[in-house]
Design a protein around this motif. Structure first.
Motif, PDB file in Angstrom:
ATOM      1  N   ILE A  74      80.403  94.409  37.740  1.00 46.81           N
ATOM      2  CA  ILE A  74      79.045  94.858  37.404  1.00 46.81           C
ATOM      3  C   ILE A  74      78.009  93.949  38.041  1.00 46.81           C
ATOM      4  CG2 ILE A  74      77.405  95.162  35.503  1.00 46.81           C
ATOM      5  CD1 ILE A  74      79.809  96.043  33.789  1.00 46.81           C
ATOM      6  N   GLU A  75      78.261  92.657  37.993  1.00 46.58           N
ATOM      7  CA  GLU A  75      77.327  91.711  38.614  1.00 46.58           C
ATOM      8  C   GLU A  75      77.257  91.933  40.127  1.00 46.58           C
ATOM      9  OE1 GLU A  75      76.532  86.889  39.103  1.00 46.58           O
ATOM     10  OE2 GLU A  75      78.273  87.616  37.983  1.00 46.58           O
ATOM     11  N   THR A 129      75.334  95.116  40.942  1.00 47.47           N
ATOM     12  CA  THR A 129      73.913  94.972  40.583  1.00 47.47           C
ATOM     13  C   THR A 129      73.160  94.079  41.545  1.00 47.47           C
ATOM     14  OG1 THR A 129      74.461  95.241  38.244  1.00 47.47           O
ATOM     15  CG2 THR A 129      72.328  94.273  38.751  1.00 47.47           C
ATOM     16  N   THR A 130      73.824  93.046  42.034  1.00 47.51           N
ATOM     17  CA  THR A 130      73.090  92.032  42.815  1.00 47.51           C
ATOM     18  C   THR A 130      73.232  92.182  44.329  1.00 47.51           C
ATOM     19  OG1 THR A 130      74.996  90.502  42.688  1.00 47.51           O
ATOM     20  CG2 THR A 130      73.291  90.339  40.968  1.00 47.51           C
TER      21      THR A 130
END
Length: 205
Positions: free
Chosen positions: A199-200, A203-204
């Motif tokens: 997820i990180e 997202t990034t």
């Protein structure tokens, strides 16, 4: 320095019975080398396509490092399973699990068993028993191997550049393998940590 007689005594002391000759051994190793040149559907952190052999090496390391987390499990057997689990791809190449058909699995299994049957009897019997246990997915060792096989792929995707992911892998990296780790609290926590990294990353990047 060791004298000649000491060397002679040492050679007599380590003499062992050979269950296969060196040419049979080399024949097996030469075929297994194909996995070094067999690409997988994933890349390394620098964007290089990884080989099946690299994947097999890392899940074997992952198993070894779990010795103290699973004290009642034969981790040496798990490592052995991890080392041989993709040997069938010596003959078929790697086909991503999300597009691999039952027919393709049967072909891979058949070619692998044909090769195993051609090996010296003791080696063939050992590998056949191990492969049967892996396929049955009844023992803790077999379940751990299977979970690590799937988790390593997720970890590798988290390490690879996002632009190398196929479209369906954005969802797969969030959902894949939770069923495979459900038998183990520790592996379930590992799967959750991998999801956090996924997820990180999405997202990034």
């Amino acid at each position: 320095m060791m004298c000649y007689n000491c060397y002679k005594h040492k050679s007599e002391f380590i003499e062992v019975k050979m269950s296969m000759n060196v040419r049979e051994y080399l024949d097996i190793i030469h075929i297994a080398e194909r996995l070094k040149d067999t690409p997988r559907h994933c890349t390394t952190s620098h964007g290089r396509t990884e080989s099946v052999a690299e994947h097999s090496w890392r899940i074997s390391l992952m198993a070894l490092l779990l010795r103290n987390e699973f004290p009642d499990v034969d981790i040496n057997k798990v490592v052995n399973m991890c080392l041989i689990h993709d040997l069938g791809e010596c003959f078929t190449g790697d086909i991503p699990t999300f597009i691999k058909t039952d027919s393709e699995r049967e072909t891979e299994d058949s070619l692998l068993q044909k090769w195993v049957n051609s090996m010296p009897t003791e080696v063939s019997n050992d590998l056949t028993a191990l492969l049967s246990e892996m396929e049955a997915q009844k023992t803790a060792e077999a379940k751990i191997y299977k979970a690590l096989d799937k988790l390593e792929a997720l970890i590798q995707h988290n390490e690879s550049p996002l632009n190398t992911w196929s479209e369906n892998e954005f969802e797969l990296n969030k959902t894949y393998a939770f069923d495979a780790v459900a038998f183990s609290e520790w592996l379930t926590e590992l799967r959750k940590a991998i999801l956090e990294d996924t997820i990180e990353k999405i997202t990034t990047e």
